[in-house]
Design an enzyme around this catalytic site. Structure first.
Site, PDB file in Angstrom:
ATOM      1  N   CYS A 147      -3.861  53.015 -32.777  1.00  0.00           N
ATOM      2  CA  CYS A 147      -2.567  52.927 -32.076  1.00  0.00           C
ATOM      3  C   CYS A 147      -1.899  51.571 -32.234  1.00  0.00           C
ATOM      4  CB  CYS A 147      -2.769  53.209 -30.595  1.00  0.00           C
ATOM      5  SG  CYS A 147      -3.828  54.619 -30.308  1.00  0.00           S
ATOM      6  N   HIS A 183       2.475  49.041 -23.871  1.00  0.00           N
ATOM      7  CA  HIS A 183       1.715  50.083 -24.569  1.00  0.00           C
ATOM      8  C   HIS A 183       1.871  51.377 -23.761  1.00  0.00           C
ATOM      9  CE1 HIS A 183      -1.103  51.851 -27.243  1.00  0.00           C
ATOM     10  NE2 HIS A 183      -2.048  51.980 -26.344  1.00  0.00           N
ATOM     11  N   GLU A 197      -3.496  47.482 -18.481  1.00  0.00           N
ATOM     12  CA  GLU A 197      -2.354  46.758 -19.042  1.00  0.00           C
ATOM     13  C   GLU A 197      -1.629  45.981 -17.942  1.00  0.00           C
ATOM     14  OE1 GLU A 197       0.344  49.143 -21.349  1.00  0.00           O
ATOM     15  OE2 GLU A 197       1.363  47.356 -22.128  1.00  0.00           O
ATOM     16  N   LYS A 249       6.975  55.473 -24.673  1.00  0.00           N
ATOM     17  CA  LYS A 249       6.108  56.624 -24.990  1.00  0.00           C
ATOM     18  C   LYS A 249       6.442  57.818 -24.101  1.00  0.00           C
ATOM     19  CE  LYS A 249       2.237  54.292 -27.192  1.00  0.00           C
ATOM     20  NZ  LYS A 249       2.487  52.853 -26.993  1.00  0.00           N
ATOM     21  N   HIS A 305       3.236  59.509 -28.089  1.00  0.00           N
ATOM     22  CA  HIS A 305       2.468  58.433 -28.712  1.00  0.00           C
ATOM     23  C   HIS A 305       2.360  58.735 -30.205  1.00  0.00           C
ATOM     24  CE1 HIS A 305      -0.187  55.320 -29.653  1.00  0.00           C
ATOM     25  NE2 HIS A 305      -1.044  55.397 -28.637  1.00  0.00           N
ATOM     26  N   PHE A 323      -7.487  52.381 -29.563  1.00  0.00           N
ATOM     27  CA  PHE A 323      -8.882  52.815 -29.457  1.00  0.00           C
ATOM     28  C   PHE A 323      -9.691  51.977 -30.434  1.00  0.00           C
ATOM     29  CE2 PHE A 323      -7.817  57.338 -27.897  1.00  0.00           C
ATOM     30  CZ  PHE A 323      -7.977  56.931 -26.586  1.00  0.00           C
TER      31      PHE A 323
END
Lengths: 407, 94
Positions: free
Chosen positions: A166, A298, A309, A330, A335, A393
């Site tokens: 990502c 994010h 976050e 997003k 995403h 990830f």
């Protein structure tokens, strides 16, 4: 070492919100979400049903039949976005400058559509001499986006693809930014591209149990996970000196880039890793957290990401975290994995340049663990500096620092 | 229409195979079929190495054969292509 200033002179994107930057922004600025039931795949055997797909994209309107043979969907999107960005920047390359133009793109999956389709034949017909299309390897290689952009414009400088799940696009844009800032290159085309909607991929995401059964609700109470998206976005970066000398319209500026690894857990985020990446981006840009007025988070909408976050932003920004206005696009775009950071870079650039911030959609109410100043309706933005976060990830983090361009 | 020169060379080659090979090439390369003769070289037809690989793929499907890499490497034109295919078809039938 003296650093050159790096400006943005072209933007291009093709996304679930529309086929180009203006259609993207027309909806994004109002917080209109493209998340809807997935139409291009049979989802009857998948627990989640929603995604953010690009509809109305007809490859033959952009490429001739022969060009399309080695082009997976993700690389088609890459080239379409790059064409728009280059058209806007109109870089007026000399031959020597083509050798000093970088192409750096991010992709998580590469040509997943071609791989899925081709290998299905093989696995379904063991021992029966099933074959795959001879262009399967060129279609699925993750660097296809970079390669086809380089070929499209005859660019011969440093060119490669970054694959960090990502964070792919943010890592790519950050690398391209450094290439131009350091003087290794004068121009760069950079961004990300992704087309993850395949049956195998949907089942893999289902199994990971991080996809929302309804929609993406970043930083909201009762958020249930991420929603997948597809798309591509590209930026033309250029040294300020070159851009000014040729009278280019300057859309924005990148002033910092920070990276880190969680070194913690493959899917569980940590606060330390994102904190370090945000801090490094600010250090790289030579500013402190008080300067940050806008954050394109994010913000995946997973139960795990958003509080982590929030904590990381609070650690770095301190009291300024009560003032820096936060969005997560997003909730509009889903995403888009390796393209996400690039779409968000377009959003962050336009937020600063046009003085309007896109809101978070699908918000249901506050979560005390996500207590940031969230943008929940369209609002003006007078921030000078913005950060755009990507946390992957595997615990790989990349943060870009943008500045509204002032000569 | 196939050009007459196709037939002049065909003492040892099956008409049917040549015709089918030319059809596959025309379709894969999006070329008018009358532009392709038994004497055409890949160079004349602007068939590059990538196109060549795809032609082999389509010919394998058309004739249900398996074209080995080594045989494929030496093919430079339609005549060799059709001859190679004919050999493999005969081998399959044997």
């Amino acid at each position: 070492m003296t650093h050159r200033r790096v400006v943005i002179t072209g933007l291009g994107c093709i996304s679930p919100l529309g086929p180009d930057v203006e259609s993207f922004w027309a909806k994004a600025r109002l917080g209109q979400s493209a998340i809807a039931p997935i139409q291009n795949l049979d989802m009857s055997d998948v627990r989640f049903q929603n995604g953010a797909e690009i509809h109305g994209f007809v490859p033959t309107e952009h490429f001739d039949d022969k060009q399309l043979i080695p082009l997976d969907r993700f690389a088609q999107l890459a080239v379409v976005a790059a064409r728009e960005a280059v058209r806007q920047a109109n870089p007026l390359w000399s031959d020597a400058e083509r050798e000093r133009t970088a192409v750096v793109t991010g992709s998580c999956y590469g040509g997943k559509t071609s791989e899925d389709e081709g290998f299905r034949e093989i696995y379904a017909n063991p021992g029966k001499r099933a074959r795959v299309h001879p262009m399967t390897i060129p279609r699925l290689m993750a660097n296809a986006g970079t390669s086809w952009i380089a070929m499209e414009f005859g660019l011969q400088g440093p060119s490669y693809t970054v694959s960090t799940a990502c964070s792919s696009a943010n890592h790519a844009i950050g690398q391209a930014y450094w290439l131009v800032r350091s003087g290794i290159c004068d121009i760069a085309i950079t961004g990300g591209c992704e087309a993850p909607f395949t049956p195998g991929s949907m089942k893999a995401w289902e199994a990971l149990r991080v996809v929302s059964p309804d929609t993406c609700r970043p930083f909201s109470k009762d958020r249930k996970g991420l929603v997948l998206g597809e798309g591509a976005a590209m930026l033309v970066l250029e040294s300020e000196g070159r851009a000014k000398a040729r009278g280019a319209v300057i859309l924005g500026e990148i002033v910092g880039f920070g990276m880190s690894a969680d070194a913690h857990h493959v899917t569980q985020p940590s606060v330390d890793g994102p904190t370090l990446a945000i801090r490094r981006a600010l250090e790289d840009g030579g500013i402190d957290g008080n300067a940050i007025g806008h954050i394109n988070a994010h913000g995946t909408g997973t139960p795990a990401n958003d509080p982590v976050e929030t904590a990381a932003i609070r650690r770095v920004l301190g009291p300024q975290a009560n003032h820096a206005r936060v969005t997560s696009t997003k909730s509009l775009l889903g995403h888009a994995l390796g393209a996400a950071g690039a779409l968000e870079a377009v959003a962050a650039t336009l937020t600063l340049a046009r003085g309007e911030a896109p809101p978070i959609a699908n918000y249901l109410g506050p979560d005390p663990d996500c207590d940031l100043p969230l943008i929940l309706a369209p609002e003006p933005c007078n921030a000078e500096y913005a950060i755009s976060n990507s946390f992957a990830f595997g615990g790989l983090n990349a943060v870009l620092l943008f500045r509204a361009y002032r000569a | 229409m196939r050009s007459a020169s196709n037939f002049a060379m065909l003492e040892s080659m099956s008409d049917d195979i040549l015709e089918r090979v030319i059809k596959v090439v025309a379709e894969a390369q999006k070329l008018p079929i009358e532009k392709i003769t038994v004497e055409s070289t890949f160079e004349e037809l602007a068939i590059d190495s990538l196109d060549g690989i795809q032609l082999l793929f389509h010919l394998e499907t058309e004739f249900d054969i398996n074209i080995p890499d080594e045989a494929a490497r030496e093919v430079r034109g339609i005549k060799e292509l059709a001859e190679g295919v004919e050999k493999l078809v005969a081998k399959k039938a044997a």
